[in-house]
Each structure stands twice: as C-alpha cells, then as structure tokens.
Design a protein around this motif. Sequence first.
Motif, mmCIF file in Angstrom:
data_model
loop_
_atom_site.group_PDB
_atom_site.id
_atom_site.type_symbol
_atom_site.label_atom_id
_atom_site.label_comp_id
_atom_site.label_asym_id
_atom_site.label_seq_id
_atom_site.Cartn_x
_atom_site.Cartn_y
_atom_site.Cartn_z
ATOM 1 N N VAL A 103 -2.851 -30.793 69.966
ATOM 2 C CA VAL A 103 -1.855 -29.802 69.565
ATOM 3 C C VAL A 103 -1.712 -29.909 68.051
ATOM 4 N N ASP A 104 -1.769 -28.801 67.358
ATOM 5 C CA ASP A 104 -1.708 -28.814 65.896
ATOM 6 C C ASP A 104 -0.352 -29.327 65.410
ATOM 7 N N ILE A 105 -0.299 -29.654 64.130
ATOM 8 C CA ILE A 105 0.889 -30.287 63.551
ATOM 9 C C ILE A 105 1.829 -29.268 62.923
ATOM 10 N N ASP A 106 3.064 -29.693 62.759
ATOM 11 C CA ASP A 106 4.046 -28.997 61.933
ATOM 12 C C ASP A 106 3.694 -29.326 60.479
ATOM 13 N N PRO A 107 3.422 -28.333 59.636
ATOM 14 C CA PRO A 107 2.960 -28.626 58.273
ATOM 15 C C PRO A 107 4.000 -29.299 57.384
ATOM 16 N N THR A 108 5.268 -29.270 57.780
ATOM 17 C CA THR A 108 6.292 -29.889 56.940
ATOM 18 C C THR A 108 6.475 -31.377 57.235
ATOM 19 N N THR A 109 6.154 -31.795 58.457
ATOM 20 C CA THR A 109 6.344 -33.202 58.832
ATOM 21 C C THR A 109 5.048 -33.915 59.162
ATOM 22 N N TYR A 110 3.975 -33.164 59.395
ATOM 23 C CA TYR A 110 2.669 -33.696 59.791
ATOM 24 C C TYR A 110 2.667 -34.240 61.219
ATOM 25 N N ASN A 111 3.766 -34.083 61.926
ATOM 26 C CA ASN A 111 3.841 -34.523 63.315
ATOM 27 C C ASN A 111 3.541 -33.366 64.262
ATOM 28 N N LEU A 112 3.234 -33.714 65.494
ATOM 29 C CA LEU A 112 2.901 -32.745 66.522
ATOM 30 C C LEU A 112 3.924 -31.618 66.578
ATOM 31 N N ASP A 113 3.450 -30.366 66.599
ATOM 32 C CA ASP A 113 4.318 -29.189 66.646
ATOM 33 C C ASP A 113 4.723 -28.947 68.097
ATOM 34 N N THR A 114 5.953 -29.318 68.436
ATOM 35 C CA THR A 114 6.370 -29.245 69.836
ATOM 36 C C THR A 114 6.484 -27.810 70.345
ATOM 37 N N ALA A 115 6.564 -26.826 69.449
ATOM 38 C CA ALA A 115 6.597 -25.435 69.886
ATOM 39 C C ALA A 115 5.294 -25.022 70.545
ATOM 40 N N LYS A 116 4.218 -25.756 70.253
ATOM 41 C CA LYS A 116 2.902 -25.439 70.813
ATOM 42 C C LYS A 116 2.529 -26.357 71.969
ATOM 43 N N LEU A 117 3.440 -27.238 72.336
ATOM 44 C CA LEU A 117 3.125 -28.293 73.301
ATOM 45 C C LEU A 117 2.999 -27.784 74.731
ATOM 46 N N ALA A 118 3.975 -27.026 75.198
ATOM 47 C CA ALA A 118 3.993 -26.613 76.609
ATOM 48 C C ALA A 118 2.745 -25.830 76.999
ATOM 49 N N MET A 140 11.177 -35.738 69.204
ATOM 50 C CA MET A 140 11.155 -36.329 70.538
ATOM 51 C C MET A 140 11.984 -35.539 71.546
ATOM 52 N N ASP A 141 12.968 -34.770 71.087
ATOM 53 C CA ASP A 141 13.704 -33.915 72.017
ATOM 54 C C ASP A 141 12.752 -32.905 72.651
ATOM 55 N N GLY A 142 11.926 -32.298 71.807
ATOM 56 C CA GLY A 142 10.952 -31.330 72.308
ATOM 57 C C GLY A 142 9.913 -31.969 73.202
ATOM 58 N N VAL A 143 9.439 -33.144 72.808
ATOM 59 C CA VAL A 143 8.427 -33.849 73.606
ATOM 60 C C VAL A 143 8.988 -34.204 74.977
ATOM 61 N N MET A 144 10.179 -34.777 75.007
ATOM 62 C CA MET A 144 10.758 -35.229 76.269
ATOM 63 C C MET A 144 11.128 -34.059 77.178
ATOM 64 N N ALA A 145 11.480 -32.921 76.577
ATOM 65 C CA ALA A 145 11.794 -31.749 77.390
ATOM 66 C C ALA A 145 10.564 -31.279 78.152
ATOM 67 N N VAL A 146 9.435 -31.194 77.466
ATOM 68 C CA VAL A 146 8.196 -30.767 78.123
ATOM 69 C C VAL A 146 7.745 -31.810 79.143
ATOM 70 N N ALA A 147 7.835 -33.075 78.756
ATOM 71 C CA ALA A 147 7.435 -34.147 79.664
ATOM 72 C C ALA A 147 8.282 -34.136 80.932
ATOM 73 N N GLY A 148 9.585 -33.909 80.782
ATOM 74 C CA GLY A 148 10.469 -33.887 81.937
ATOM 75 C C GLY A 148 10.178 -32.726 82.872
ATOM 76 N N GLN A 149 9.842 -31.579 82.298
ATOM 77 C CA GLN A 149 9.554 -30.403 83.109
ATOM 78 C C GLN A 149 8.305 -30.576 83.954
ATOM 79 N N HIS A 150 7.355 -31.372 83.447
ATOM 80 C CA HIS A 150 6.056 -31.486 84.124
ATOM 81 C C HIS A 150 5.780 -32.884 84.672
ATOM 82 N N GLY A 151 6.755 -33.775 84.598
ATOM 83 C CA GLY A 151 6.571 -35.118 85.132
ATOM 84 C C GLY A 151 5.515 -35.925 84.400
ATOM 85 N N LEU A 152 5.500 -35.853 83.086
ATOM 86 C CA LEU A 152 4.479 -36.523 82.274
ATOM 87 C C LEU A 152 5.013 -37.817 81.666
#
Length: 391
Positions: A103-118, A140-152
């Motif tokens: 998943v591509d990064i957020d250009p301002t933080t260089y971390n995973l772009d959670t908007a593209k995660l799901a 991590m709020d975005g990461v955990m939301a997607v993980a929770g929805q899909h049991g990851l």
Amino acid sequence: MKVPLLDLKAQYATIKADVDAAIAAVMESQHFILGPQVEQCERSIAEYSGCAYGVGVSSGSDALLACLMAEDIGPGDEVITTPYTFFATAGAIARLGATPVFVDIDPTTYNLDTAKLAAKVTSATRAIVPVHLYGQMADMDGVMAVAGQHGLVVIEDAAQAIGAEHNGRRAGSIGHYGCLSFFPSKNLGAAGDAGMIVTNDAVRADKLKCLRAHGSKPKYYHKVVGGNFRLDALQAAVVSAKLPHLDGWTAARQRNAKTYDELFADMGLPIGLPSVVADRHIFNQYVIRVPNRDHLQADLRQRGIGTEVYYPVPMHLQECFSYLGHGVGAFPESERAAKETLALPVHPELTEQQATYVAGCVRECIAAAAALELTAARRVLSSDPTASSLR
C-alpha cells in the motif's frame, strides 16, 4: 567542520561506566544465552512500551519473522505492508512463502496511507504490518479499524520508533505484536544485533518464547519448528544500561529537529521538512525532501557532513520482488520519496553549532544548484530565436 550522521563514540563516552559495568556483570556470571539479564531487559522494555510482555530476540528482522511464524503465516497467505521501508519488513513475509501486498505511503509522513488500506484486503489476507518510519507512528486508528473489520493480525514494525506515541499509546502496544530493533544506530542501540517483541497477549508471548528456541518446550521436545532467535545476555545488558538515558536522548533529538525546522524556515528554502502529526515523534531520522537530492548529498559530503538515503529503492522495485509484477509508477509516492529524501544528522550529541553549519551548507548548496539551473535555462533561451519573448 566534520558532522557525522551518527556519533556513537561520543554517546559511549557519556555512559561508559554504566555500560562497562553491565558487560562485566555478564562476564562474571558467564550466563550468555537468555537468563536473568534478558528477563530483566524484557520486563523493562515491555513496561517502557506500555505492554505486558517482552520477548527478547536476536534482531528486529527476526522479531518480524517470529511474529509471522507465530501466526502460522505461509504459502497462500497475503500480508499487507508498505513498499517504502527497510528490506526486513517485506523480506520476512516472503521468506515464509507468503505474498507481500503493498500500500503506498502518505507523502507527508512516509507511513502507510490507511485510506488505501481496505481496498487491498482479500480473502487471502492474514495480517497487516504497518511501519512507524523515521520515529513517527503510522495511523494506527485506521490500521486497527480495517484489521478489526476483517479479523486480521496487526504486527507493528516499530524498529525505528521505541517510545513514539499515537493518541497517548506507545509504539508496539496497539497491534497484536510490536517489533523493536536494538541495532546500534537506533535510538536505543545494543552493541550488535538485538531486538524484542512486545505484546499484551500472554498466549502469543509464550508461543514466541518457544519459537525463539527452535520451537522446544520443554528443552529437546519440539511440537513446532522454530528458529534460533534468542537474545544474547550481553546485548540485553547493554540495552538495559542505556534505557534510563533514552528519554533524555529523545528530548535532545527533538530539540535538534526543532532547531533545524527554525533554521530552514528562516532561510525560506524550497525543501520539504518533516511533518509531525503524532503525539510523540522520536526522530530516529530527520528527513528533508529536495528535488535534486543526489547532488545535495554529494555537496554535503564534500563539506564533511554525513547523510544517508532511507531508502533509495522501494520494495516493489527490488529485483528479488520482480515476481510480484509491479513496475515503475505502481506506487508513485514511495517512488518519489525514494528519489527526494535525505536524512541529516539529528543524533543527541549534535551541537547547535553543528546543526547551524549543516543548515547553512544545505542553503548554500541549494542556492548554488538553483543558480546553475537558471544559467542553463538562460543559455537555452539565448540560443533559441523563437524564445525571445520569454527573456
């Protein structure tokens, strides 16, 4: 002036008595593999990270590998992560026969772009490995939301982020696992390779302790195949001796980052500065963005300034991952960051005089490059009769 990217000798000089005493105690005990020193280090790091359990391992790379093994991830499974990271993140996934999904990064933080995660989750997805790059936690709020929805399962790659915070919680404490590295260049470094896994799950911690010792429990009885991922007592002792100094070092890094921010802001330079969006950025690296990065790095080297490119080739363009079928343009923000980013010295021992020198050299180098570009552009215009109206 000489300004190294990192100055471990200067750091050691300030804590020599503590480190030497810790090493001497291990030598006196002759207990080198696991044991009391490792257990003490595990408790201290777990507490510092806001977790219930710590499992010392041989490196940050092996921490990632052991967590994936603990979840029985292998062929046919997919693991989502970022292409803009150190090789170990994707390498651990591929080593077990699973497929890295980027998943591509957020250009301002260089971390995973959670908007593209799901959008990347499929029926084969088993885990997400967010990377807290440069000392700032991913969303991590975005990461955990997607993980929770899909049991990851969520495995935080916090190798560069011990002590970093997101909404009041520390790196490694939000996902199912947190992987730390004590590589010597990290904010909290050992005297060689070393790492730790932190978790709040007693069952997972127990399984990890089994896996790090060839899967044996009790000794010589193996229900699973593990690896030799044990943390050396000598390395644990060094980490424990350094831990009381970590918050002071972090504060110094933050002060140095603020000094750079102020100096660069006053200069009005056309460069991108680090964007701090989390509660606590620990500045494992201070990274700027410039269009002509390689020339700037070469110029700074000539002036005695150490820099580094983290990282020049994104994972999807590494030769060993060509089988994934990604070409240039697949993850444009990661590719752009790989071409434009440059880490400047920000270590705790950096003086204000050194920081001022570094910023001044950056300004001079960028100004010189801009002057050369302007001269070249004028030459082109002067040799083109159709461009007279542009002069």
